[in-house]
Design an enzyme around this catalytic site. Structure first.
Site, PDB file in Angstrom:
ATOM      1  N   GLY A 239      33.338 -14.132  29.855  1.00  0.00           N
ATOM      2  CA  GLY A 239      34.788 -14.041  29.723  1.00  0.00           C
ATOM      3  C   GLY A 239      35.478 -15.093  28.892  1.00  0.00           C
ATOM      4  O   GLY A 239      36.658 -14.937  28.560  1.00  0.00           O
TER       5      GLY A 239
ATOM      6  N   PRO B 294      27.892 -15.256  29.350  1.00  0.00           N
ATOM      7  CA  PRO B 294      28.782 -15.255  28.179  1.00  0.00           C
ATOM      8  C   PRO B 294      28.324 -14.263  27.106  1.00  0.00           C
ATOM      9  O   PRO B 294      27.128 -14.133  26.847  1.00  0.00           O
ATOM     10  CB  PRO B 294      28.671 -16.688  27.655  1.00  0.00           C
ATOM     11  CG  PRO B 294      27.308 -17.134  28.073  1.00  0.00           C
ATOM     12  CD  PRO B 294      27.012 -16.428  29.374  1.00  0.00           C
ATOM     13  N   GLY B 295      29.254 -13.565  26.518  1.00  0.00           N
ATOM     14  CA  GLY B 295      28.942 -12.651  25.427  1.00  0.00           C
ATOM     15  C   GLY B 295      29.708 -13.065  24.176  1.00  0.00           C
ATOM     16  O   GLY B 295      29.186 -13.686  23.254  1.00  0.00           O
TER      17      GLY B 295
ATOM     18  N   ARG C 139      38.095  -2.518  17.515  1.00  0.00           N
ATOM     19  CA  ARG C 139      38.937  -3.413  18.328  1.00  0.00           C
ATOM     20  C   ARG C 139      40.431  -3.349  17.966  1.00  0.00           C
ATOM     21  O   ARG C 139      41.260  -3.273  18.872  1.00  0.00           O
ATOM     22  CB  ARG C 139      38.440  -4.862  18.261  1.00  0.00           C
ATOM     23  CG  ARG C 139      36.975  -5.024  18.735  1.00  0.00           C
ATOM     24  CD  ARG C 139      36.555  -6.470  18.946  1.00  0.00           C
ATOM     25  NE  ARG C 139      37.282  -7.041  20.052  1.00  0.00           N
ATOM     26  CZ  ARG C 139      38.294  -7.861  19.939  1.00  0.00           C
ATOM     27  NH1 ARG C 139      38.685  -8.264  18.747  1.00  0.00           N
ATOM     28  NH2 ARG C 139      38.927  -8.294  20.993  1.00  0.00           N
TER      29      ARG C 139
ATOM     30  N   TYR D 189      42.453  -2.002  21.156  1.00  0.00           N
ATOM     31  CA  TYR D 189      43.137  -3.039  21.953  1.00  0.00           C
ATOM     32  C   TYR D 189      44.306  -3.676  21.204  1.00  0.00           C
ATOM     33  O   TYR D 189      44.791  -4.725  21.615  1.00  0.00           O
ATOM     34  CB  TYR D 189      42.175  -4.181  22.300  1.00  0.00           C
ATOM     35  CG  TYR D 189      40.815  -3.779  22.802  1.00  0.00           C
ATOM     36  CD1 TYR D 189      40.657  -3.171  24.036  1.00  0.00           C
ATOM     37  CD2 TYR D 189      39.675  -4.037  22.031  1.00  0.00           C
ATOM     38  CE1 TYR D 189      39.403  -2.828  24.498  1.00  0.00           C
ATOM     39  CE2 TYR D 189      38.414  -3.693  22.495  1.00  0.00           C
ATOM     40  CZ  TYR D 189      38.292  -3.081  23.724  1.00  0.00           C
ATOM     41  OH  TYR D 189      37.047  -2.748  24.175  1.00  0.00           O
TER      42      TYR D 189
ATOM     43  N   CYS E 111      40.375   9.882   9.473  1.00  0.00           N
ATOM     44  CA  CYS E 111      41.612  10.662   9.523  1.00  0.00           C
ATOM     45  C   CYS E 111      42.332  10.472  10.851  1.00  0.00           C
ATOM     46  O   CYS E 111      42.397  11.396  11.673  1.00  0.00           O
ATOM     47  CB  CYS E 111      41.278  12.124   9.272  1.00  0.00           C
ATOM     48  SG  CYS E 111      40.435  12.294   7.708  1.00  0.00           S
TER      49      CYS E 111
ATOM     50  N   TYR F 172      31.376  -7.250  19.949  1.00  0.00           N
ATOM     51  CA  TYR F 172      32.057  -5.968  20.158  1.00  0.00           C
ATOM     52  C   TYR F 172      32.460  -5.335  18.824  1.00  0.00           C
ATOM     53  O   TYR F 172      33.520  -4.736  18.704  1.00  0.00           O
ATOM     54  CB  TYR F 172      33.252  -6.135  21.115  1.00  0.00           C
ATOM     55  CG  TYR F 172      32.839  -6.792  22.421  1.00  0.00           C
ATOM     56  CD1 TYR F 172      31.974  -6.137  23.290  1.00  0.00           C
ATOM     57  CD2 TYR F 172      33.259  -8.076  22.754  1.00  0.00           C
ATOM     58  CE1 TYR F 172      31.549  -6.748  24.471  1.00  0.00           C
ATOM     59  CE2 TYR F 172      32.843  -8.688  23.936  1.00  0.00           C
ATOM     60  CZ  TYR F 172      31.980  -8.011  24.784  1.00  0.00           C
ATOM     61  OH  TYR F 172      31.558  -8.617  25.941  1.00  0.00           O
TER      62      TYR F 172
END
Ligand code: LLP
Length: 418
Positions: free
Chosen positions: A240, A275-276, A313, A317, A343, A371
């Site tokens: 996170g 952790p990523g 992303r 988001y 499109c 991501y």
């Protein structure tokens, strides 16, 4: 912040490789990662935890390319997985299954069985029903499953609602208030060995306070369990930690651990992390080429060859990601929306950015290592981009560009009549 990209005389570089040369050799769009940056980001956690028993389980979902996993496995990383596909990647990359934790709300019996047979470190169990299935599956295999319950501490991570996971309204984990009774059931199951507790409250956190609040709640639970005679071996505080995309000032891994370690003073449990993003985001970029520039009097569009299928992303988001020309030029700057070929009106990488660009120029989308490729798709029948790993002055192709044959493989026409 560990940014993999540097600028020399108007040219962007990753380590010692000019990005323009990479685009010439491999075409665009393409993802480019820095091995040194990935390693440094991992080592920052490891060094901060030198005096504490720990296991850093890199969250494979953030970037699952096997060369990325290999880089981390060689440094001693464990892995947080959410599918058998991710587990097979870890094995292929030389990762150690005994350092794997398995998260996810919907593990199937066959997922559980494969992971049991490989002897993973632990299952992060997210419901009572999963616990029962795991006990049954382990019994069928004649094995014992190491279990940590993922609890939901009801802490607001203050991040984008789609990537917030630790609130009661989220689907993840077991309500922390119900956890003691689930632990007691687990402790009585014949093929379950209770080893830990786990939480993950959300992603892209730029403030330490929610992490501390969640850990404080976990520790209360750990002490309560100990009074019930259930001693845990590890405490997993998930992933996170946020990164800098724009002007955020996220804590470093060192700052974060400096806030966590005092709470664990005098405790023997191993600290597990997942952790990523903070390992890979700033270690990667997406390169794209400007196909056309157009304006309608009100707006200017830079139409590029990367789209929402390559990097979702911004569309999903409203994520802000920095974008800059790979080679600077002296054409006049204008304000552009940077849009892709798909499109959909939502197909943009960036909006209202001042850029000095012409058709044919390459652009670098920063902090795209997490991501990015992993969330890419073939929407609009677009072939997926290649991935490259820079190591000093070398560039390695770690996933080739998809071909039209790749795109169609697996599909079949219906039998023709007669
Ligand atoms: N552990 C669990 C159980 C997770 O669900 C996640 C991420 C992580 C660890 C790693 O979290 P990180 O350190 O990367 O924040 N696609 C979104 C992010 C989704 C995160 C999902 N879970 C984005 O692009 O912002």
């Amino acid at each position: 912040m560990n940014h993999a990209v540097s600028s020399h005389q108007g040219n962007l570089y990753i380590e010692q490789m000019p990005l323009d040369a990479i685009a010439n050799q491999f075409g665009t769009p393409c993802y480019v990662y820095s091995k040194a940056a990935i390693s440094a980001n991992f080592l920052a956690y490891q060094n901060a935890l030198a005096d504490k028993a720990h296991l850093i389980c890199y969250a494979v979902k953030a970037n699952s390319n096997i060369a990325v996993l290999q880089t981390l496995a060689e440094l001693g990383a464990g892995f947080d997985i959410v599918s058998v596909g991710e587990l097979e990647r870890v094995l292929r990359a030389g990762g150690d299954p005994s350092k794997v934790v398995f998260s996810g709300v919907a593990k199937t019996a066959s997922d559980l069985q494969r992971a049991l047979e490989l002897g993973i470190h632990c299952f992060n169990v997210e419901s009572e029903a999963e616990l029962e299935l795991l006990n049954q599956t382990a019994a069928n295999c004649g094995l014992i499953a190491a279990v940590s319950l993922r609890v939901n501490p009801d802490v607001d991570a203050q991040t984008h609602p789609y990537i917030s996971t630790g609130l009661k309204e989220n689907k993840f984990g077991i309500d922390i208030n119900l956890a003691p009774q689930v632990y007691q059931r687990a402790a009585q199951m014949s093929h379950i060995n209770v080893v830990g507790v786990d939480c993950h409250i959300g992603s892209q956190l730029v403030d330490i306070a929610p992490f501390v609040a969640a850990l404080e709640r976990l520790l209360l639970l750990v002490d309560q369990l100990s009074e019930l005679g259930i001693a845990l071996e590890h405490i997993d505080i998930g992933g996170g930690l946020g990164v800098r995309y724009n002007n955020e000032q996220p804590p470093t891994a060192e700052n974060y651990m400096a806030a966590v370690l005092p709470l664990l003073q005098g405790r023997s449990e191993t600290l597990v992390l997942e952790p990523g993003r903070s390992i890979v985001a700033n270690a990667g970029v997406l390169l794209t080429e400007v196909q056309y520039l157009k304006g309608n009097g009100e707006k200017n569009f830079a139409i590029v060859d990367a789209a929402m299928n390559d990097m979702i992303r911004p569309a999903l988001y409203q994520a802000w990601m920095d974008i800059q020309p790979v080679v600077s030029s002296d054409v006049p700057a204008a304000v552009y929306d940077v849009v892709g070929p798909v499109c959909e009106t939502g197909d943009f990488l960036a909006k209202e950015r001042s850029l000095a660009i012409s058709a044919g120029d390459r652009l670098c989308l920063f902090s795209a290592g997490a991501y990015g490729f992993v969330m890419s798709s073939n929407y609009n029948s677009r072939t997926r981009a290649p991935e490259l790993m820079v190591d000093g002055d070398q560039v390695h192709l770690i996933r080739r560009r998809e071909t039209i044959d790749d795109l169609l493989s697996g599909e079949q026409l219906l039998p023709t009549a007669g």
